[in-house]
Design a protein around this motif. Structure first.
Motif, PDB file in Angstrom:
ATOM      1  N   ARG A 254      -2.259   5.165   6.388  1.00 44.20           N
ATOM      2  CA  ARG A 254      -1.698   6.511   6.325  1.00 44.20           C
ATOM      3  C   ARG A 254      -0.189   6.448   6.150  1.00 44.20           C
ATOM      4  NH1 ARG A 254      -6.089   7.757   5.141  1.00 44.20           N
ATOM      5  NH2 ARG A 254      -7.623   8.806   6.407  1.00 44.20           N
ATOM      6  N   ILE A 255       0.327   7.499   5.555  1.00 36.07           N
ATOM      7  CA  ILE A 255       1.765   7.654   5.382  1.00 36.07           C
ATOM      8  C   ILE A 255       2.119   9.090   5.747  1.00 36.07           C
ATOM      9  CG2 ILE A 255       1.546   8.189   2.925  1.00 36.07           C
ATOM     10  CD1 ILE A 255       4.222   6.700   2.520  1.00 36.07           C
TER      11      ILE A 255
ATOM     12  N   LEU B  37      -4.375   5.776  -7.274  1.00 33.03           N
ATOM     13  CA  LEU B  37      -3.028   6.287  -7.048  1.00 33.03           C
ATOM     14  C   LEU B  37      -2.489   5.773  -5.726  1.00 33.03           C
ATOM     15  CD1 LEU B  37      -3.625  10.001  -8.117  1.00 33.03           C
ATOM     16  CD2 LEU B  37      -2.752   8.129  -9.524  1.00 33.03           C
ATOM     17  N   THR B  38      -1.207   5.457  -5.725  1.00 29.23           N
ATOM     18  CA  THR B  38      -0.546   4.970  -4.516  1.00 29.23           C
ATOM     19  C   THR B  38       0.749   5.752  -4.306  1.00 29.23           C
ATOM     20  OG1 THR B  38       0.702   3.285  -5.717  1.00 29.23           O
ATOM     21  CG2 THR B  38      -1.459   2.633  -4.853  1.00 29.23           C
TER      22      THR B  38
ATOM     23  N   GLU C 133       6.214  17.789   7.690  1.00 25.58           N
ATOM     24  CA  GLU C 133       5.808  16.386   7.763  1.00 25.58           C
ATOM     25  C   GLU C 133       4.283  16.344   7.789  1.00 25.58           C
ATOM     26  OE1 GLU C 133       7.735  13.414   7.938  1.00 25.58           O
ATOM     27  OE2 GLU C 133       9.343  14.763   7.293  1.00 25.58           O
ATOM     28  N   VAL C 134       3.702  15.758   6.750  1.00 26.13           N
ATOM     29  CA  VAL C 134       2.248  15.723   6.604  1.00 26.13           C
ATOM     30  C   VAL C 134       1.796  14.271   6.510  1.00 26.13           C
ATOM     31  CG1 VAL C 134       0.305  16.446   5.156  1.00 26.13           C
ATOM     32  CG2 VAL C 134       2.285  17.954   5.422  1.00 26.13           C
ATOM     33  N   THR C 135       0.685  13.953   7.174  1.00 29.32           N
ATOM     34  CA  THR C 135       0.112  12.611   7.125  1.00 29.32           C
ATOM     35  C   THR C 135      -1.056  12.606   6.151  1.00 29.32           C
ATOM     36  OG1 THR C 135       0.772  12.187   9.400  1.00 29.32           O
ATOM     37  CG2 THR C 135      -0.966  10.775   8.487  1.00 29.32           C
ATOM     38  N   ARG C 136      -1.031  11.639   5.236  1.00 33.10           N
ATOM     39  CA  ARG C 136      -2.073  11.523   4.214  1.00 33.10           C
ATOM     40  C   ARG C 136      -2.404  10.058   3.982  1.00 33.10           C
ATOM     41  NH1 ARG C 136      -3.078  16.406   1.824  1.00 33.10           N
ATOM     42  NH2 ARG C 136      -1.376  17.910   1.728  1.00 33.10           N
ATOM     43  N   ALA C 137      -3.516   9.816   3.284  1.00 32.38           N
ATOM     44  CA  ALA C 137      -3.873   8.463   2.870  1.00 32.38           C
ATOM     45  C   ALA C 137      -2.805   7.937   1.916  1.00 32.38           C
ATOM     46  CB  ALA C 137      -5.239   8.464   2.182  1.00 32.38           C
TER      47      ALA C 137
ATOM     48  N   ALA D 215       2.467   9.433  -5.829  1.00 32.57           N
ATOM     49  CA  ALA D 215       1.434   9.982  -6.717  1.00 32.57           C
ATOM     50  C   ALA D 215       0.171  10.313  -5.920  1.00 32.57           C
ATOM     51  CB  ALA D 215       1.120   9.008  -7.847  1.00 32.57           C
ATOM     52  N   ALA D 216      -0.205   9.452  -4.972  1.00 32.74           N
ATOM     53  CA  ALA D 216      -1.383   9.710  -4.130  1.00 32.74           C
ATOM     54  C   ALA D 216      -1.160  10.934  -3.250  1.00 32.74           C
ATOM     55  CB  ALA D 216      -1.699   8.484  -3.271  1.00 32.74           C
ATOM     56  N   ILE D 217       0.044  11.053  -2.693  1.00 31.36           N
ATOM     57  CA  ILE D 217       0.352  12.200  -1.843  1.00 31.36           C
ATOM     58  C   ILE D 217       0.324  13.492  -2.652  1.00 31.36           C
ATOM     59  CG2 ILE D 217       2.219  13.273  -0.507  1.00 31.36           C
ATOM     60  CD1 ILE D 217       2.912  10.324   0.352  1.00 31.36           C
TER      61      ILE D 217
END
Length: 160
Positions: free
Chosen positions: A84-85, A123-124, A100-104, A127-129
């Protein structure tokens, strides 16, 4: 092409689940890209311009260099990493609010392009976010729905 009006929260259409695309959306997609760049944003989902369709456009890198627009018709996230980031996210439909949002940190996104070809991209990073943020819009999920209640209340108060 035209710059379209962007719906603002609390417009109820932003909280609706979108229907699959079944027809030609090339003109809409072109207008959405023009609207996104003019805003200026990095992604825009069809419900943000009042079209309740499973369609979004994004360009995760155009602000750093050459535009690389992507049009995603009927996208599906087929995999999300367990890593997660957490980072700041803004939304063109919620101007002035950053959360502030947490996503894969990585995803696989399957979608159809305007040419009718089905693709699956890995996507990383940003781009993934960005893709996850726009994908959320297709299910009626807003950034405000991804933050703790106390932070959401403060964000809503700032918008009032």
């Amino acid at each position: 092409m035209a710059v379209l009006p962007i719906l603002r929260w609390p417009d109820a259409r932003l909280e609706e689940r979108c229907a699959p695309v079944t027809g030609d959306v090339s003109a809409l997609a072109a207008d959405m890209l023009e609207t996104m760049y003019a805003a200026p944003g990095r992604g825009l989902a069809a419900p943000q311009v009042g079209q309740l369709l499973r369609l979004f456009v994004m360009d995760a890198t155009w602000k750093e260099g050459t535009p690389a627009p992507v049009i995603c018709i009927n996208p599906v996230i087929t995999w999300r990493s367990s890593a997660r980031i957490t980072g700041p996210e803004g939304c063109l439909s919620i101007p002035g609010v950053t959360a502030e949002v947490t996503r894969a940190s990585e995803i696989r996104l399957r979608y159809t392009g305007l040419d009718g070809v089905e693709r699956e991209d890995h996507l990383t990073g940003f781009a993934a976010i960005c893709a996850q943020h726009e994908y959320d819009h297709l299910d009626g999920i807003l950034t405000l729905d991804r933050i703790p209640p106390v932070e959401r209340a403060a964000a809503e108060a700032a918008l009032a």
